[in-house]
Each structure stands twice: as structure tokens, then as C-alpha cells.
Design a protein around this motif. Sequence first.
Motif, PDB file in Angstrom:
ATOM      1  N   ALA A 283     -42.469 -10.130  58.010  1.00  0.00           N
ATOM      2  CA  ALA A 283     -42.150  -8.711  58.169  1.00  0.00           C
ATOM      3  C   ALA A 283     -40.706  -8.518  58.620  1.00  0.00           C
ATOM      4  O   ALA A 283     -40.026  -7.580  58.186  1.00  0.00           O
ATOM      5  CB  ALA A 283     -43.115  -8.070  59.160  1.00  0.00           C
ATOM      6  N   ALA A 284     -40.218  -9.408  59.499  1.00  0.00           N
ATOM      7  CA  ALA A 284     -38.825  -9.310  59.944  1.00  0.00           C
ATOM      8  C   ALA A 284     -37.862  -9.526  58.787  1.00  0.00           C
ATOM      9  O   ALA A 284     -36.866  -8.799  58.637  1.00  0.00           O
ATOM     10  CB  ALA A 284     -38.573 -10.325  61.061  1.00  0.00           C
ATOM     11  N   LEU A 285     -38.143 -10.515  57.939  1.00  0.00           N
ATOM     12  CA  LEU A 285     -37.303 -10.742  56.762  1.00  0.00           C
ATOM     13  C   LEU A 285     -37.379  -9.570  55.786  1.00  0.00           C
ATOM     14  O   LEU A 285     -36.384  -9.208  55.148  1.00  0.00           O
ATOM     15  CB  LEU A 285     -37.722 -12.039  56.066  1.00  0.00           C
ATOM     16  CG  LEU A 285     -37.472 -13.329  56.846  1.00  0.00           C
ATOM     17  CD1 LEU A 285     -38.119 -14.515  56.139  1.00  0.00           C
ATOM     18  CD2 LEU A 285     -35.983 -13.571  57.029  1.00  0.00           C
ATOM     19  N   HIS A 286     -38.558  -8.969  55.681  1.00  0.00           N
ATOM     20  CA  HIS A 286     -38.707  -7.821  54.785  1.00  0.00           C
ATOM     21  C   HIS A 286     -37.870  -6.636  55.271  1.00  0.00           C
ATOM     22  O   HIS A 286     -37.269  -5.922  54.458  1.00  0.00           O
ATOM     23  CB  HIS A 286     -40.179  -7.424  54.704  1.00  0.00           C
ATOM     24  CG  HIS A 286     -40.452  -6.296  53.758  1.00  0.00           C
ATOM     25  ND1 HIS A 286     -40.396  -6.446  52.388  1.00  0.00           N
ATOM     26  CD2 HIS A 286     -40.754  -4.983  53.981  1.00  0.00           C
ATOM     27  CE1 HIS A 286     -40.673  -5.290  51.814  1.00  0.00           C
ATOM     28  NE2 HIS A 286     -40.882  -4.393  52.749  1.00  0.00           N
ATOM     29  N   ARG A 287     -37.826  -6.432  56.584  1.00  0.00           N
ATOM     30  CA  ARG A 287     -37.003  -5.331  57.120  1.00  0.00           C
ATOM     31  C   ARG A 287     -35.524  -5.557  56.795  1.00  0.00           C
ATOM     32  O   ARG A 287     -34.798  -4.608  56.453  1.00  0.00           O
ATOM     33  CB  ARG A 287     -37.220  -5.206  58.627  1.00  0.00           C
ATOM     34  CG  ARG A 287     -38.545  -4.581  59.010  1.00  0.00           C
ATOM     35  CD  ARG A 287     -38.592  -4.248  60.484  1.00  0.00           C
ATOM     36  NE  ARG A 287     -38.695  -5.437  61.305  1.00  0.00           N
ATOM     37  CZ  ARG A 287     -39.852  -5.979  61.713  1.00  0.00           C
ATOM     38  NH1 ARG A 287     -41.002  -5.434  61.330  1.00  0.00           N
ATOM     39  NH2 ARG A 287     -39.870  -7.046  62.483  1.00  0.00           N
ATOM     40  N   ILE A 288     -35.066  -6.800  56.910  1.00  0.00           N
ATOM     41  CA  ILE A 288     -33.673  -7.095  56.551  1.00  0.00           C
ATOM     42  C   ILE A 288     -33.443  -6.840  55.065  1.00  0.00           C
ATOM     43  O   ILE A 288     -32.419  -6.263  54.663  1.00  0.00           O
ATOM     44  CB  ILE A 288     -33.330  -8.553  56.913  1.00  0.00           C
ATOM     45  CG1 ILE A 288     -33.476  -8.789  58.411  1.00  0.00           C
ATOM     46  CG2 ILE A 288     -31.908  -8.884  56.468  1.00  0.00           C
ATOM     47  CD1 ILE A 288     -33.253 -10.234  58.817  1.00  0.00           C
ATOM     48  N   ALA A 289     -34.405  -7.245  54.240  1.00  0.00           N
ATOM     49  CA  ALA A 289     -34.257  -7.069  52.790  1.00  0.00           C
ATOM     50  C   ALA A 289     -34.195  -5.592  52.415  1.00  0.00           C
ATOM     51  O   ALA A 289     -33.361  -5.184  51.589  1.00  0.00           O
ATOM     52  CB  ALA A 289     -35.417  -7.756  52.064  1.00  0.00           C
TER      53      ALA A 289
END
Length: 349
Positions: A283-289
Motif C-alpha cells: 500500500a505504501a508503494l501504491h501511494r507513491i505510484a
Amino acid sequence: MVVFGIDAHKRNHTAVAVDDRGRKLGERTTGTTSGDHLRLLTWAKRWGDDRLWAIEDCRQLSRRLARDLLAAGERIVRVPPKLMANCRSSARTYGKSNPIDALAVARAALREPDLPTASLDGDTRELRLLVDHRDDLVAERTRAINRLRWHLHELDPTLDPPARCLIPAKHLNTLTARLAEADGTVARLARHLLERCRYLTLEIRSLEEEIQVLVSEAAPSLMNIPGCGALNAAKILGETAGIARFRSKSAYARHNGTAPLPVWSGNRERHRLARTGNRQLNAALHRIAITQAHYHPDARAYLQRRKEAGNTSTEAIRALRRRLSDVVYRALLSDAHILNDRSSLQQAA
């Protein structure tokens, strides 16, 4: 080598010793204090000095045991719970018990050579505790706001504050003034919830300031990634729990669930979305993406190329998330080297 599988619980731990072929040598159930752990280690020494401890990866239950064993110089690996299920189903015994689970842990450690090793908790655990506590406070404030809205609707249907307007202090002060003259239990509960929201907001902001300082010192390279703020960086640091335990960027991608799974058995090679791995990291990587998809030129150009190649928007974001996993991996390695160099200089001084 003798492997000791541990099935950890709140009030007791069960240990099963197996040889290098997985044959059971003995079992023991002990308490959860440091004295109990010392007696467990004394029991384990009867099979010699070449031993390995395999502990099911449930750290709230096994943290004290792992800390005591590491302090005694023991080697420990963490076994994911999903590996135990396969060992139990393939065993000749049936049922489920603490000794059966401990035996499954030990045999899983024998079968899997590259399990993550345990280490003493560092600053990343403090960050994780702070971030988790902030998340709990935010959820508690959301519940309080939802209850407050129902009370406001009962008092006056025209009192319908817009979304996110019950967090700033000026809106809370306005509502407090309007409810000051209202009588009855509903009004009293509404005033109490207003004060509760005010208190929670102040505590959340205080935690965010503390997290900002800690992350700026621990992960400067991670903070330089476009779209990665302090809270997101703290979540990544806490959930990663030490980048050194991953042997490659591919292993880290599999851990965070961004590595696609192969689903083909013919001439056409296909992959699908992986729903395994650490979902908090994912989820953290998705927010950055998502942030980069709106504001970062390189990410927007990459997404456009993927779409022109035939990917849907969802597939393009998924591919970007996989690339970001490698970027985060390199940033965490860089930050780890900086911290090690800083520690070496302090020790030399």
C-alpha cells in the motif's frame, strides 16, 4: 546440526528438536520469562553446540524469546506461517497441537535454506510502533467524528459540516460555540466528542512531528524519492525491518507483493497480480505510484509508454509499483550504508 522448532504462545513456548533429516529427537514446553528461556537453552545444549533455532514469525509472541537467545549468541531464523501448513499436511501424523506445530516449524526451516535471520530490534521498530499508534489514533478520531455527525443531525439537520471539516481547530471552535447553549444528553455527548476530536488531533500532530524528525535522520535517501513523504517513509522503514535481511531487490519485491506471479504452462508466458506479501508495504508503494502518476514527469512518461504497449491503466500502475520497489530497495541500502558509516565514526571518536 540440530534444529529446534518453536511454537510460541502468550503463556508458554513449545520446542521440538530434530536432526538434519527431520527426525524428532525431543520436545519441551517452557514458560515465557527470561529464566524459562535460559532453562530451555540449557536443555538444548545436550545435543551439542551446532544448533539452529527456528521460530514461527509472530513477533509479538516471540520477541522476548528471540532477544534472549540472540543475547546468548544463538542463531535464529524466522519461519513464515504459510510454510508450516505444507509441513503439517505432508506429515504422517494428523491433527494440530503445539508439538505438531513446533515440529512443522523445524522441518520447514530444514527445507527452506534462505529464511530471514532474526536480529535485535533497532530504530525501525520504534518507528513502526509510532506509526501504528498514529494509525490507531486516526481510526479512533474517525469513529468519534462519525458518531458526532449523527448527534449533530439529531440536534439540527442543518448542521452538516463538509468532509474533513471536523479536524481543523477553527471549525471545532465554531461548533462548540453553537452547542454551548444546547441542553440534553445528545448535546452533552456531542460536546464531549468535539473535545475528543480536538485532543486526538493534537496528539496525532505531535506524533507526526516526532516521526518527521526520526525519518529525516534515518532515511534521507528514501525521503528524496518523489511522492514519498515522512509518514510513508516511516511505514516502509517499519515494515521492512532492516533491508539487510533481503538478499536482492527481487527478494524484496516478493516480500512486498509487487513481484508478478507466473501462471503459464504452455508456449505463452503470462503473469498475474500477486496478492501475497506484506500488504502494508504494498500500500505504501501504491501511494507513491499514484502520487508520481499525477506529478512526476518520468513516471507519467513511463505510464504512457506502458499504455501505448497495450497495458490498461491498472496494469501500468502495477508495473510502476514494481519499478518503485527497486528504487526503494536501493534507497534503503544507501541509507543503511550511511547509518553504518555514521556509527563507525562515532565509535572511532
